[in-house]
Design a protein around this motif. Sequence first.
Motif, PDB file in Angstrom:
ATOM      1  N   ALA A 138       0.981  -1.152   0.032  1.00  0.00           N
ATOM      2  CA  ALA A 138       0.173  -0.055   0.127  1.00  0.00           C
ATOM      3  C   ALA A 138       0.829   1.287   0.050  1.00  0.00           C
ATOM      4  O   ALA A 138       0.690   2.297  -0.523  1.00  0.00           O
ATOM      5  CB  ALA A 138      -0.937   0.026   1.236  1.00  0.00           C
ATOM      6  N   GLU A 180      -7.543   5.637  -0.376  1.00  0.00           N
ATOM      7  CA  GLU A 180      -6.626   6.025   0.442  1.00  0.00           C
ATOM      8  C   GLU A 180      -7.603   5.955   1.828  1.00  0.00           C
ATOM      9  O   GLU A 180      -6.801   5.504   2.955  1.00  0.00           O
ATOM     10  CB  GLU A 180      -6.348   7.383   0.424  1.00  0.00           C
ATOM     11  CG  GLU A 180      -5.156   7.687  -0.660  1.00  0.00           C
ATOM     12  CD  GLU A 180      -5.240   9.067  -1.340  1.00  0.00           C
ATOM     13  OE1 GLU A 180      -3.911   9.155  -1.968  1.00  0.00           O
ATOM     14  OE2 GLU A 180      -5.834  10.032  -0.956  1.00  0.00           O
ATOM     15  N   HIS A 192      -7.391   2.370   2.847  1.00  0.00           N
ATOM     16  CA  HIS A 192      -6.037   2.221   3.494  1.00  0.00           C
ATOM     17  C   HIS A 192      -5.954   2.736   4.850  1.00  0.00           C
ATOM     18  O   HIS A 192      -5.435   1.776   5.530  1.00  0.00           O
ATOM     19  CB  HIS A 192      -4.969   2.606   2.580  1.00  0.00           C
ATOM     20  CG  HIS A 192      -4.756   2.082   1.216  1.00  0.00           C
ATOM     21  ND1 HIS A 192      -3.612   2.375   0.463  1.00  0.00           N
ATOM     22  CD2 HIS A 192      -5.198   1.160   0.624  1.00  0.00           C
ATOM     23  CE1 HIS A 192      -3.677   1.802  -0.703  1.00  0.00           C
ATOM     24  NE2 HIS A 192      -4.466   0.738  -0.478  1.00  0.00           N
ATOM     25  N   ASN A 236      -5.277   0.479   8.075  1.00  0.00           N
ATOM     26  CA  ASN A 236      -4.127   0.616   9.056  1.00  0.00           C
ATOM     27  C   ASN A 236      -4.836   0.827  10.481  1.00  0.00           C
ATOM     28  O   ASN A 236      -3.914   0.333  11.151  1.00  0.00           O
ATOM     29  CB  ASN A 236      -3.427   1.955   8.382  1.00  0.00           C
ATOM     30  CG  ASN A 236      -2.171   2.203   8.889  1.00  0.00           C
ATOM     31  OD1 ASN A 236      -1.719   1.911   9.750  1.00  0.00           O
ATOM     32  ND2 ASN A 236      -1.282   2.311   7.533  1.00  0.00           N
ATOM     33  N   ASP A 243     -10.492  -3.537  -0.914  1.00  0.00           N
ATOM     34  CA  ASP A 243      -9.490  -2.600  -1.546  1.00  0.00           C
ATOM     35  C   ASP A 243      -8.801  -3.389  -2.805  1.00  0.00           C
ATOM     36  O   ASP A 243      -8.754  -2.707  -4.062  1.00  0.00           O
ATOM     37  CB  ASP A 243      -8.494  -2.484  -0.643  1.00  0.00           C
ATOM     38  CG  ASP A 243      -7.536  -1.454  -1.048  1.00  0.00           C
ATOM     39  OD1 ASP A 243      -7.711  -0.193  -1.002  1.00  0.00           O
ATOM     40  OD2 ASP A 243      -6.294  -1.796  -1.044  1.00  0.00           O
ATOM     41  N   ARG A 291      -1.156   9.830   3.878  1.00  0.00           N
ATOM     42  CA  ARG A 291      -1.353   8.836   2.765  1.00  0.00           C
ATOM     43  C   ARG A 291      -0.763   9.245   1.610  1.00  0.00           C
ATOM     44  O   ARG A 291      -0.758   8.607   0.415  1.00  0.00           O
ATOM     45  CB  ARG A 291      -2.900   8.756   2.667  1.00  0.00           C
ATOM     46  CG  ARG A 291      -3.487   8.126   3.926  1.00  0.00           C
ATOM     47  CD  ARG A 291      -3.894   6.667   3.686  1.00  0.00           C
ATOM     48  NE  ARG A 291      -2.451   5.658   3.791  1.00  0.00           N
ATOM     49  CZ  ARG A 291      -2.057   5.479   4.958  1.00  0.00           C
ATOM     50  NH1 ARG A 291      -2.356   5.994   6.074  1.00  0.00           N
ATOM     51  NH2 ARG A 291      -0.915   4.937   4.917  1.00  0.00           N
TER      52      ARG A 291
END
Length: 229
Positions: A65, A91, A94, A98, A127, A172
């Motif tokens: 990523a 993003e 992600h 995270n 994703d 990001r």
Amino acid sequence: MTAPAVSISEQDTDALGGDDSILMRQRRDHARLDAMMNRYQAEDLPPGELDGLWLDIVQLVFSHAFAEETVLWPLLRRVSPDGETLTRQVEEEHQAINELIARIEHSPDDPRRAEWIQQAFALIREDIRDEEDELLPRLRTAFDDRKLRRIGAAWEAVRATAPTRPHPGVPRRPPGNALRGVPLSAFDRLRDLAPGSGPAARRASLAVAGALAAGGAAVLAVRAAHRHR
């Protein structure tokens, strides 16, 4: 999202620019991730093996990523009219991954850990589908095979020096992600390779030094890919 072209999951190697193109590199990583998640969910592995498999998944998720956010999404924002909207959504995905994996890592004894891992897997699969069906086909439209291979080389160089653990506070987008992420990568890789001391720790220290030295090369590779867009 509305797909602009055929998903990269439905195209052969030649159509995607060859084995070394960014599209094939992405698809191989996605397939590896999917296989590891399926194994984690399907097999009754001993705790030690299960923990090792989880670590492998985490390492691949975050290095992959980070390289996307550093190399691919800035390019997509330049060449696609809806690149800003598309990359912002990914993003956000992600960031959610995270934060969830950070929670899992920081709460090893929480009874909700297994549930959180399943949620993380669902987010990762979502994703992957968004990237293969929506974002990556736009790179195929924008670049010829040679440029896709150059982008692939830049992406691979960044992935080799990327963080391998969750860091929800890292931005990001570049340049903030690189400025904060590459130094964290050294600590991540030391932790991954050799907690403790002895020969393994010494090997890990050398690997970390190599990762830091490669960071400068990775930045140059990204710049080269952008120049040749």
